[in-house]
Design an enzyme around this catalytic site. Structure first.
Site, mmCIF file in Angstrom:
data_model
loop_
_atom_site.group_PDB
_atom_site.id
_atom_site.type_symbol
_atom_site.label_atom_id
_atom_site.label_comp_id
_atom_site.label_asym_id
_atom_site.label_seq_id
_atom_site.Cartn_x
_atom_site.Cartn_y
_atom_site.Cartn_z
ATOM 1 N N ILE A 108 0.857 -1.177 0.000
ATOM 2 C CA ILE A 108 0.000 0.000 0.000
ATOM 3 C C ILE A 108 0.896 1.231 0.000
ATOM 4 C CG2 ILE A 108 -1.833 1.246 1.179
ATOM 5 C CD1 ILE A 108 -2.618 -1.578 0.171
ATOM 6 N N CYS A 109 0.655 2.150 -0.926
ATOM 7 C CA CYS A 109 1.358 3.431 -0.934
ATOM 8 C C CYS A 109 2.877 3.195 -0.933
ATOM 9 C CB CYS A 109 0.874 4.251 0.265
ATOM 10 S SG CYS A 109 1.343 5.979 0.289
#
Length: 319
Positions: A108-109
């Site tokens: 994520i990210c």
């Protein structure tokens, strides 16, 4: 009980929303009848609490070093501590070890930085938060970094863009595991988009300026930002607005000071500039993504907008 184990990796400086978007979505899937159910665990170094970006403390449920169960999905969260985490050889080694026993691996990210440090992103198409994409590409040149998409799947490895794109990736996982209807009910329960396509740009035309107040203009501006590679002439935009071309032009001039055609040209050139400055994509690929018929058409439009060639702009602005 038959369960799908999802292990979320946390570390000091993690973004709490990166974790919550995943775990809350999977919990909602359980409540909507997903079978097998998801079991979520947060694994941290030593199983110790980690301090999130916000200053909140999040308890670890399992010690990363001692975890040995087979994993359905391993997810590495992002956060401002991603570089320190990627520099921690023990943490990186255990993520690599757990990935070998996982059906599916994701980040994520800025969690992509940690995955890249394991070597798992070598030769793969990946994304991360658009702001950190240049840094990731420089630090890990074997990964093919694209800052634009919401999320990217390459084999059993998935990477998502900034923060709430975790919702889109997790909904894609839920749809893959349990079908479109369960994913739809999860999205309704979360009061979010059904699912934005992974190819949608992380950065829309709203970045840097407030959205127009007039509803029709705002709708068309949103559409333009999400469909730069599509047909954006007068008839197409008037169809999106549900009004005549003449009336839409009057609204655009009143709200943002230019016609729809000029707004489209400016937005496409600005999007091309962003890609030139943050990626190594070829000019023809940037042209395609931004709605130009050819690299030469892009060169002409870019020169009119910025007074220099795309190559000169890239040399001066590359991250």
């Amino acid at each position: 009980m038959n369960e799908s184990l999802v292990v979320v990796v946390g570390y000091h400086g993690v973004e709490l929303l990166d974790i919550a978007c995943v775990t809350s979505s999977l919990d909602m899937a359980n409540r909507m009848g997903a079978t097998p159910r998801y079991r979520m665990l947060v694994a941290t170094p030593g199983g110790a609490p980690v301090e999130c970006n916000s200053g909140l403390s999040l308890p670890g449920q399992e010690a990363l070093e001692q975890f040995n169960e087979p994993i359905d999905t391993l997810i590495v969260s992002g956060g401002l501590g991603h570089c320190d985490a990627a520099a921690d050889a023990k943490l990186v080694g255990h993520v690599r070890r757990l990935a070998r026993h996982s059906r599916r691996v994701a980040s994520i990210c800025t969690g992509a930085t940690v995955l890249a440090a394991t070597g798992l992103l070598d030769g793969k198409s990946v994304t991360t938060h658009w702001f950190y994409a240049g840094q990731l590409a420089r630090s890990y040149p074997k990964a093919r970094v694209d800052p634009d998409p919401i999320f990217v799947r390459d084999g059993n490895v998935a990477t998502s863009g900034g923060v709430t794109s975790a919702l889109d990736l997790t909904l894609a996982f839920i749809e893959e595991d349990h079908g479109a209807e369960v994913a739809r009910r999860v999205a309704m329960g979360l009061v979010t988009y059904l699912r934005r396509p992974g190819s949608q740009s992380q950065v829309s035309a709203f970045v840097g300026s407030p959205p127009p107040e007039q509803p029709l203009v705002r709708r068309v501006v949103e559409y333009i930002g999400a469909h730069l590679d599509g047909e954006l002439d007068g008839p197409a935009l008037s169809a999106v607005a549900g009004t005549s071309e003449r009336h839409l032009t009057r609204l655009f001039v009143r709200e943002i000071g230019e016609t729809p055609g000029k707004y489209v040209r400016r937005t496409r050139a600005d999007a091309a500039a962003r890609l030139l400055g943050s990626t190594g994509l070829r000019l023809d690929e940037i042209a395609r993504r931004c709605g130009y018929s050819s690299a030469e058409t892009l060169r002409q439009a870019f020169g009119a907008r910025f007074g220099q060639s795309p190559s000169a702009y890239r040399a001066a602005h590359r991250d």
